[in-house]
Design a protein around this motif. Structure first.
Motif, mmCIF file in Angstrom:
data_model
loop_
_atom_site.group_PDB
_atom_site.id
_atom_site.type_symbol
_atom_site.label_atom_id
_atom_site.label_comp_id
_atom_site.label_asym_id
_atom_site.label_seq_id
_atom_site.Cartn_x
_atom_site.Cartn_y
_atom_site.Cartn_z
ATOM 1 N N UNK A 97 0.824 -1.220 0.000
ATOM 2 C CA UNK A 97 0.000 0.000 0.000
ATOM 3 C C UNK A 97 0.857 1.270 0.000
ATOM 4 N N UNK A 98 2.115 1.112 -0.364
ATOM 5 C CA UNK A 98 2.987 2.283 -0.513
ATOM 6 C C UNK A 98 3.340 2.478 -1.981
ATOM 7 N N UNK A 99 3.789 3.683 -2.310
ATOM 8 C CA UNK A 99 4.058 4.004 -3.716
ATOM 9 C C UNK A 99 5.287 3.249 -4.233
ATOM 10 N N UNK A 100 5.339 3.179 -5.555
ATOM 11 C CA UNK A 100 6.497 2.606 -6.236
ATOM 12 C C UNK A 100 7.769 3.352 -5.801
ATOM 13 N N UNK A 101 7.675 4.684 -5.802
ATOM 14 C CA UNK A 101 8.852 5.493 -5.446
ATOM 15 C C UNK A 101 9.297 5.190 -4.004
ATOM 16 N N UNK A 102 8.339 5.056 -3.084
ATOM 17 C CA UNK A 102 8.690 4.747 -1.695
ATOM 18 C C UNK A 102 9.365 3.383 -1.605
ATOM 19 N N UNK A 103 8.799 2.397 -2.321
ATOM 20 C CA UNK A 103 9.358 1.046 -2.253
ATOM 21 C C UNK A 103 10.807 1.004 -2.743
ATOM 22 N N UNK A 104 11.092 1.779 -3.780
ATOM 23 C CA UNK A 104 12.461 1.785 -4.305
ATOM 24 C C UNK A 104 13.389 2.602 -3.392
ATOM 25 N N UNK A 118 18.360 10.392 -2.067
ATOM 26 C CA UNK A 118 17.430 9.258 -2.133
ATOM 27 C C UNK A 118 16.513 9.343 -3.351
ATOM 28 N N UNK A 119 15.830 10.483 -3.505
ATOM 29 C CA UNK A 119 14.865 10.572 -4.609
ATOM 30 C C UNK A 119 15.555 10.488 -5.984
ATOM 31 N N UNK A 120 16.643 11.246 -6.207
ATOM 32 C CA UNK A 120 17.297 11.137 -7.520
ATOM 33 C C UNK A 120 17.775 9.716 -7.830
ATOM 34 N N UNK A 121 18.312 9.032 -6.825
ATOM 35 C CA UNK A 121 18.787 7.657 -7.073
ATOM 36 C C UNK A 121 17.624 6.730 -7.383
ATOM 37 N N UNK A 122 16.527 6.875 -6.616
ATOM 38 C CA UNK A 122 15.355 6.012 -6.825
ATOM 39 C C UNK A 122 14.779 6.257 -8.219
ATOM 40 N N UNK A 125 16.976 4.573 -11.000
ATOM 41 C CA UNK A 125 16.822 3.119 -11.210
ATOM 42 C C UNK A 125 15.425 2.782 -11.746
ATOM 43 N N UNK A 126 14.431 3.606 -11.399
ATOM 44 C CA UNK A 126 13.097 3.371 -11.975
ATOM 45 C C UNK A 126 13.126 3.609 -13.487
ATOM 46 N N UNK A 127 13.897 4.619 -13.917
ATOM 47 C CA UNK A 127 14.108 4.826 -15.364
ATOM 48 C C UNK A 127 14.722 3.574 -15.968
ATOM 49 N N UNK A 128 15.717 3.038 -15.282
ATOM 50 C CA UNK A 128 16.454 1.888 -15.828
ATOM 51 C C UNK A 128 15.557 0.670 -16.031
ATOM 52 N N UNK A 129 14.585 0.487 -15.142
ATOM 53 C CA UNK A 129 13.682 -0.665 -15.325
ATOM 54 C C UNK A 129 12.409 -0.275 -16.081
ATOM 55 N N UNK A 130 12.378 0.975 -16.595
ATOM 56 C CA UNK A 130 11.267 1.406 -17.444
ATOM 57 C C UNK A 130 9.976 1.684 -16.689
ATOM 58 N N UNK A 131 10.076 2.108 -15.423
ATOM 59 C CA UNK A 131 8.860 2.324 -14.640
ATOM 60 C C UNK A 131 8.779 3.717 -14.000
ATOM 61 N N UNK A 155 16.758 -3.113 -5.478
ATOM 62 C CA UNK A 155 18.052 -3.772 -5.280
ATOM 63 C C UNK A 155 19.149 -2.989 -6.008
ATOM 64 N N UNK A 156 18.849 -2.565 -7.238
ATOM 65 C CA UNK A 156 19.855 -1.839 -8.033
ATOM 66 C C UNK A 156 20.214 -0.491 -7.413
ATOM 67 N N UNK A 157 19.248 0.098 -6.698
ATOM 68 C CA UNK A 157 19.501 1.404 -6.086
ATOM 69 C C UNK A 157 20.705 1.340 -5.148
ATOM 70 N N UNK A 158 20.937 0.161 -4.581
ATOM 71 C CA UNK A 158 22.051 -0.011 -3.649
ATOM 72 C C UNK A 158 23.376 -0.271 -4.379
ATOM 73 N N UNK A 159 23.329 -0.308 -5.710
ATOM 74 C CA UNK A 159 24.508 -0.545 -6.547
ATOM 75 C C UNK A 159 25.330 -1.762 -6.114
ATOM 76 N N UNK A 160 24.676 -2.915 -5.986
ATOM 77 C CA UNK A 160 25.422 -4.105 -5.580
ATOM 78 C C UNK A 160 26.313 -4.586 -6.721
ATOM 79 N N UNK A 161 27.352 -5.301 -6.346
ATOM 80 C CA UNK A 161 28.242 -5.846 -7.357
ATOM 81 C C UNK A 161 27.634 -7.112 -7.958
ATOM 82 N N UNK A 162 26.851 -7.796 -7.148
ATOM 83 C CA UNK A 162 26.291 -9.080 -7.559
ATOM 84 C C UNK A 162 24.810 -9.117 -7.192
ATOM 85 N N UNK A 163 23.979 -9.465 -8.157
ATOM 86 C CA UNK A 163 22.553 -9.586 -7.865
ATOM 87 C C UNK A 163 22.171 -11.065 -7.922
#
Ligand code: ADP
Length: 188
Positions: A97-104, A118-122, A125-131, A155-163
């Protein structure tokens, strides 16, 4: 780079030992995308959990970027997990029940990212997944494929080396499955 050498994992079941992973040798280089396939019960999730540093094993060696994981303290392991690993599960694990932006944004908030980032990074990555255009919708207003792409964005927002993705398309219909697989391939 991930290197597993002669890795073995047993589960205790009553007084018996169940041999879940037997002498696993695996090398995954930087930039590689690897799928582990096998029938139910083959040990895929066990392997994912070990690679994702959320489970232990009994013998053999795991080197992450040349560092032996066996010798690390719990504290150091938690640090490595935060810094290097992103985990995507089959049931999305979104706050419905929270927004897409909040979840990311949530992983960034929990990871103590600077407020102004926080907001620019979120959004990036939403751009990157097309949402990006779905950012103000609540998670429960999305299709399964879109929800999983939001989870991947988090997950990508945290810039992990391995997903590590454990059956990321198991809960999806064919269209959602295609969307998620395309997204994963493109991002990699
Ligand atoms: P997969 O993901 O390929 O379906 P799993 O890694 O979940 O396989 O499980 C591998 C095997 O280990 C299965 O036979 C399962 O029953 C067993 N197993 C998994 N977790 C446990 C546990 N906590 N205790 C005992 N046996 C387990």
């Amino acid at each position: 780079m991930i290197e597993l050498r002669q890795l073995n994992k047993y589960y205790k079941v009553g007084k018996q030992r169940f041999h879940a992973l037997k002498d696993v040798d695996l090398t995954i280089g930087d930039g590689e995308m690897v799928a582990v396939v096998g029938k139910s019960g083959a040990g895929k999730s066990t392997l994912m959990n070990i690679i994702g540093l959320v489970d232990t094993w009994d013998s053999g060696e795991y080197l992450l970027d040349g560092v032996s994981i066996r010798k690390q303290s719990d504290r150091r392991l938690a640090r490595l997990r935060n810094e290097k690993i992103g985990f995507v599960l089959q049931d999305f694990a979104l706050i419905e029940d929270q927004s897409v932006l909040f979840n990311v944004s949530l992983p960034l908030i929990l990871g103590r990212e600077k407020y102004g980032n926080i907001k620019p990074k979120a959004l990036r990555v939403l751009e990157e997944v097309g949402l990006a255009d779905q950012r103000n919708k609540k998670a429960n207003q999305l299709s399964g494929g879109q929800k999983q792409r939001v989870a991947i964005a988090g997950v990508l927002a945290m810039q992990p080396q391995c997903v590590v993705l454990d059956e990321p398309t198991a809960m999806l219909d064919p269209q959602g499955r295609r969307e998620v697989l395309d997204t994963i391939e493109r991002l990699n």
